[in-house]
Design an enzyme around this catalytic site. Structure first.
Site, PDB file in Angstrom:
ATOM      1  N   SER A 229       0.813  -1.218   0.000  1.00  0.00           N
ATOM      2  CA  SER A 229       0.000   0.000   0.000  1.00  0.00           C
ATOM      3  C   SER A 229       0.847   1.270   0.000  1.00  0.00           C
ATOM      4  CB  SER A 229      -0.941   0.001   1.205  1.00  0.00           C
ATOM      5  OG  SER A 229      -0.216  -0.123   2.412  1.00  0.00           O
ATOM      6  N   ASP A 479      -3.193   6.958  11.346  1.00  0.00           N
ATOM      7  CA  ASP A 479      -2.308   6.330  10.357  1.00  0.00           C
ATOM      8  C   ASP A 479      -1.038   7.161  10.236  1.00  0.00           C
ATOM      9  OD1 ASP A 479      -1.005   5.229   8.213  1.00  0.00           O
ATOM     10  OD2 ASP A 479      -2.662   5.434   6.795  1.00  0.00           O
ATOM     11  N   HIS A 482       1.237   5.658   6.091  1.00  0.00           N
ATOM     12  CA  HIS A 482       1.053   6.181   4.741  1.00  0.00           C
ATOM     13  C   HIS A 482       1.255   7.695   4.745  1.00  0.00           C
ATOM     14  CE1 HIS A 482      -1.151   2.308   4.904  1.00  0.00           C
ATOM     15  NE2 HIS A 482      -0.608   2.151   3.700  1.00  0.00           N
TER      16      HIS A 482
END
Length: 503
Positions: A229, A479, A482
């Site tokens: 990802s 998060d 990312h």
């Protein structure tokens, strides 16, 4: 000069007087006959007397003025020619002096140690002048991002410079292909300072990204990002960097299982992302449903994935996040053989050992199957996470939430980033060099380490929006792995662009 003037005046005087000329004008009928049109009409002839006035005082004065204008023009041209020659000589002398002064300065440029620009002067006129100068350097560099006389430029060593004139490279709100998991401003992040940082290497410049030139480079070609990802994060960044320059109706995004394709019909170019987080076949190959904690790879199986990317013109692999331990004592399984053949065997190994097995199998496949005359291969370095705020003096309960500034500690390295894994990757990929296959490492780790401010945290949507309870619990749901877009992955793609276009 004066004798010529008096001679001219005498000639004018001789021509003075009255002259009489008689012009014979034929009638239209006579003119018709002369042309061959025969008509039974008499020819009429008219006479006209034209008088020319004498050339008097006014004529003499006019001649004098014209003569002086000619003389003055010749003199002016001569003076300007002399001035131009003098200016050229001065310019050449100054250029020689500048060259002599710059020779020792070029070595000093690479000795810069500061990582960041002083915040108090970021918006000052001096900072703007410095940025303008740097843009001129980039526009006129030798093509590889280095300064004159420098054979190699290490883009990975540098500092983050706040720049609100050329950053961001695009608008996240206007990118029609952005993913919600990294669309931070769309999901409530009001501070946009993280979008305005530009990476400035020490002693050289990173070539500026030109979307049109990049798309032309991709004409009739295919670029594939292969990995997890975080690599998808970089793929989305690349799509956002170019899609604005493609007319509506001439671009498309296509989903096909683990493969997502962005097509630019104007250039017959394709930019793909292929989900393969562990590079080999594994129990995590489903891009939506996959088990994170219990991982199994098939040590001798890569063909299913390789059939998707092996014929691409440019391939960007990444593999790091999924080899990291999520808890103490975490291991993984490596499967040899198959259940169909009855020779299946499972070995339990450390995560880093599984990483080495996967890279060796990938390298073996590349050496035997890749077309080295067509395909260029890249491997993205480790993307650091910022989940432990205590590393920079913050509160671990908030992780990286509410961080608005980069870490300003030179050469900062998180205790959770495993630099040894990248050293292992370089070593394994180096075995391809004797076969004429070069895997270029995108060294993005150090520059990304500083950017604790650039993660989505709670400003995102992962399949469904976060609930109020989840938003209130950043220690679990923020998060910090990312990256918001626009943001840090744009610089990763500037590295890729620089290698593709200039090296």
């Amino acid at each position: 000069m004066w004798s010529a003037l008096f001679s001219h005046l005498r000639e004018v005087h001789k021509r003075s007087g009255v002259k009489e000329e008689k012009l014979i004008m034929k009638s239209p009928a006579a003119a018709g006959e002369a042309a061959g049109c025969h008509k039974p009409q008499a020819t009429a002839t008219n006479k006209m007397t034209v008088l020319q006035s004498p050339l008097g005082l006014r004529t003499i004065l006019t001649s004098l003025v014209a003569f002086f204008i000619v003389v003055s023009s010749v003199s002016l041209l001569f003076d300007r020619s002399q001035d131009a020659q003098a200016q050229l000589a001065v310019a050449q002398h100054q250029h020689q002096e500048v060259q002599l002064k710059q020779k020792p300065a070029s070595a000093a440029v690479g000795e810069q140690k500061s990582v960041f620009v002083d915040q108090s002067s970021l918006r000052s006129q001096e900072a703007q002048v410095q940025w303008t100068s740097e843009l001129q350097d980039v526009a006129t560099d030798s093509g590889d991002g280095g300064v004159d006389g420098e054979e190699e430029c290490n883009w990975s060593l540098g500092r983050w410079v706040y720049d609100n004139s050329s950053r961001p490279l695009y608008s996240g709100l206007k990118c029609s292909f952005i993913f919600d998991e990294v669309a931070c401003d769309k999901y409530g992040r009001n501070d946009t300072k993280y979008q305005h940082w530009r990476w400035q290497p020490h002693g050289c410049n990173l070539p500026r990204f030109n979307a049109t030139k990049f798309l032309e480079k991709l004409r009739n070609k295919r670029l594939v990002f292969v990995g997890d990802s975080v690599n998808r994060n970089q793929w989305v960044s690349m799509v956002c960097m170019v899609e604005h320059f493609i007319p509506d109706g001439r671009k498309m995004r296509v989903y096909n299982g683990s493969l997502i394709s962005f097509k630019a019909f104007e250039y017959n170019a394709t930019i793909d992302f292929y989900w393969s987080p562990l590079l080999l076949e594994s129990n995590s190959d489903n891009p939506i449903i996959h088990r994170v904690e219990y991982r199994i790879i098939r040590a001798d199986r890569i063909e299913k994935h390789a059939n998707v990317w092996k014929d691409a013109d440019f391939i960007v692999f990444n593999s790091y996040l999924w080899w990291r331990k999520q808890r103490d004592g975490m291991t993984m399984k490596v499967m040899y053989g198959s259940f169909e053949d009855g020779d299946a065997k499972l070995d339990e190994v450390e995560m880093v050992d599984g990483y080495e097995i996967a890279l060796k199998k990938l390298t073996e496949y590349l050496g035997a199957n890749i077309n080295k005359n067509k395909t260029r291969i890249f491997f993205a370095g480790s993307s650091p996470a910022h989940s432990w705020a205590s590393n920079w003096g913050g509160d671990d309960n908030n992780k990286c939430l509410n961080e608005t500034e980069p870490i300003q500690i030179e050469d900062y390295r998180s205790a959770t980033t495993d630099y040894g894994m990248m050293d292992k990757a370089k070593e394994i990929f180096g075995t391809l060099e004797p076969k004429g296959i070069h895997v270029q490492i995108l060294n993005i780790t150090q520059l990304s380490e500083y950017r604790k401010d650039a993660h989505p945290t709670i400003f995102r949507r992962q399949y469904v929006p976060l609930t109020k309870e989840q938003i209130a619990n950043p220690s679990i749901y923020a998060d910090c792995t990312h990256w918001c877009l626009p943001g840090v992955p744009d610089v990763w793609n500037e590295f890729l662009y620089a290698y593709l276009m200039h090296k």
